[in-house]
Design a protein around this motif. Structure first.
Motif, PDB file in Angstrom:
ATOM      1  N   MET A   1      22.020  81.349 -48.043  1.00 22.61           N
ATOM      2  CA  MET A   1      21.289  81.381 -49.286  1.00 22.61           C
ATOM      3  C   MET A   1      21.961  80.440 -50.287  1.00 22.61           C
ATOM      4  O   MET A   1      23.167  80.514 -50.514  1.00 22.61           O
ATOM      5  CB  MET A   1      21.300  82.820 -49.821  1.00 22.61           C
ATOM      6  CG  MET A   1      20.814  82.928 -51.237  1.00 22.61           C
ATOM      7  SD  MET A   1      20.881  84.604 -51.899  1.00 22.61           S
ATOM      8  CE  MET A   1      22.539  84.620 -52.556  1.00 22.61           C
ATOM      9  N   ALA A   2      21.176  79.569 -50.864  1.00 19.83           N
ATOM     10  CA  ALA A   2      21.691  78.664 -51.895  1.00 19.83           C
ATOM     11  C   ALA A   2      21.864  79.450 -53.197  1.00 19.83           C
ATOM     12  O   ALA A   2      21.006  80.241 -53.580  1.00 19.83           O
ATOM     13  CB  ALA A   2      20.734  77.512 -52.101  1.00 19.83           C
ATOM     14  N   VAL A   3      22.978  79.233 -53.846  1.00 13.36           N
ATOM     15  CA  VAL A   3      23.257  79.905 -55.111  1.00 13.36           C
ATOM     16  C   VAL A   3      22.584  79.121 -56.228  1.00 13.36           C
ATOM     17  O   VAL A   3      22.794  77.916 -56.361  1.00 13.36           O
ATOM     18  CB  VAL A   3      24.782  80.000 -55.362  1.00 13.36           C
ATOM     19  CG1 VAL A   3      25.063  80.591 -56.720  1.00 13.36           C
ATOM     20  CG2 VAL A   3      25.437  80.827 -54.265  1.00 13.36           C
ATOM     21  N   THR A   4      21.774  79.809 -57.006  1.00 19.31           N
ATOM     22  CA  THR A   4      21.085  79.179 -58.137  1.00 19.31           C
ATOM     23  C   THR A   4      21.701  79.676 -59.442  1.00 19.31           C
ATOM     24  O   THR A   4      22.449  80.666 -59.464  1.00 19.31           O
ATOM     25  CB  THR A   4      19.590  79.523 -58.137  1.00 19.31           C
ATOM     26  OG1 THR A   4      19.448  80.933 -58.374  1.00 19.31           O
ATOM     27  CG2 THR A   4      18.925  79.147 -56.815  1.00 19.31           C
ATOM     28  N   HIS A   7      20.942  83.255 -59.982  1.00 23.46           N
ATOM     29  CA  HIS A   7      21.843  84.202 -59.307  1.00 23.46           C
ATOM     30  C   HIS A   7      23.092  84.439 -60.162  1.00 23.46           C
ATOM     31  O   HIS A   7      23.536  85.574 -60.331  1.00 23.46           O
ATOM     32  CB  HIS A   7      22.289  83.684 -57.931  1.00 23.46           C
ATOM     33  CG  HIS A   7      21.212  83.634 -56.921  1.00 23.46           C
ATOM     34  ND1 HIS A   7      20.877  82.481 -56.263  1.00 23.46           N
ATOM     35  CD2 HIS A   7      20.391  84.592 -56.447  1.00 23.46           C
ATOM     36  CE1 HIS A   7      19.897  82.731 -55.420  1.00 23.46           C
ATOM     37  NE2 HIS A   7      19.578  84.008 -55.519  1.00 23.46           N
ATOM     38  N   LEU A  25      29.883  84.991 -54.955  1.00 22.22           N
ATOM     39  CA  LEU A  25      29.048  83.784 -54.938  1.00 22.22           C
ATOM     40  C   LEU A  25      29.861  82.571 -54.505  1.00 22.22           C
ATOM     41  O   LEU A  25      29.324  81.604 -53.995  1.00 22.22           O
ATOM     42  CB  LEU A  25      28.416  83.540 -56.311  1.00 22.22           C
ATOM     43  CG  LEU A  25      27.388  84.563 -56.765  1.00 22.22           C
ATOM     44  CD1 LEU A  25      27.009  84.318 -58.219  1.00 22.22           C
ATOM     45  CD2 LEU A  25      26.159  84.539 -55.867  1.00 22.22           C
ATOM     46  N   ASP A  28      29.984  77.850 -54.481  1.00 20.20           N
ATOM     47  CA  ASP A  28      28.626  77.384 -54.770  1.00 20.20           C
ATOM     48  C   ASP A  28      28.190  77.738 -56.192  1.00 20.20           C
ATOM     49  O   ASP A  28      27.255  77.129 -56.723  1.00 20.20           O
ATOM     50  CB  ASP A  28      27.618  77.970 -53.775  1.00 20.20           C
ATOM     51  CG  ASP A  28      27.808  77.428 -52.370  1.00 20.20           C
ATOM     52  OD1 ASP A  28      28.427  76.355 -52.219  1.00 20.20           O
ATOM     53  OD2 ASP A  28      27.335  78.077 -51.424  1.00 20.20           O
TER      54      ASP A  28
END
Length: 93
Positions: A1-4, A7, A25, A28
């Motif tokens: 999962m890409a950390v935005t 998030h 997290l 990232d």
């Protein structure tokens, strides 16, 4: 999962942040923490700096060092505390 950034904001929201959970997290999250640390929201910037100190590493050190020159004295103080926390925990990798 890409950390935005969403998030990161979600994990830093609320009066009492679970920093251990937020630190999961990992690296990232650091670009987002760097951005949050420069924003006008002093509380969020301070939380971002503290979280960066828990994640550690060279990028965290850069984020915290940059915040030491922030125009807001509260953010400069938070940067100083975060840098101390980073060094005491040996998280400068």
């Amino acid at each position: 999962m890409a950390v935005t950034i969403q998030h990161v904001r979600q994990r830093l929201s609320g009066a009492e942040v679970d920093y251990e959970y937020a630190a999961e997290l990992g690296d990232d999250a650091l670009p987002h923490l760097a951005e949050l640390a420069t924003r006008a929201d002093t509380v969020l910037a301070c939380k971002a700096l503290y979280l960066a100190s828990l994640i550690g590493g060279p990028r965290s050190t850069e984020i915290i060092a940059a915040a030491a020159d922030h125009e807001d004295p509260i953010i400069r103080i938070a940067a100083s505390a975060a840098l101390r926390n980073l060094r005491q925990a040996g998280r400068t990798r």
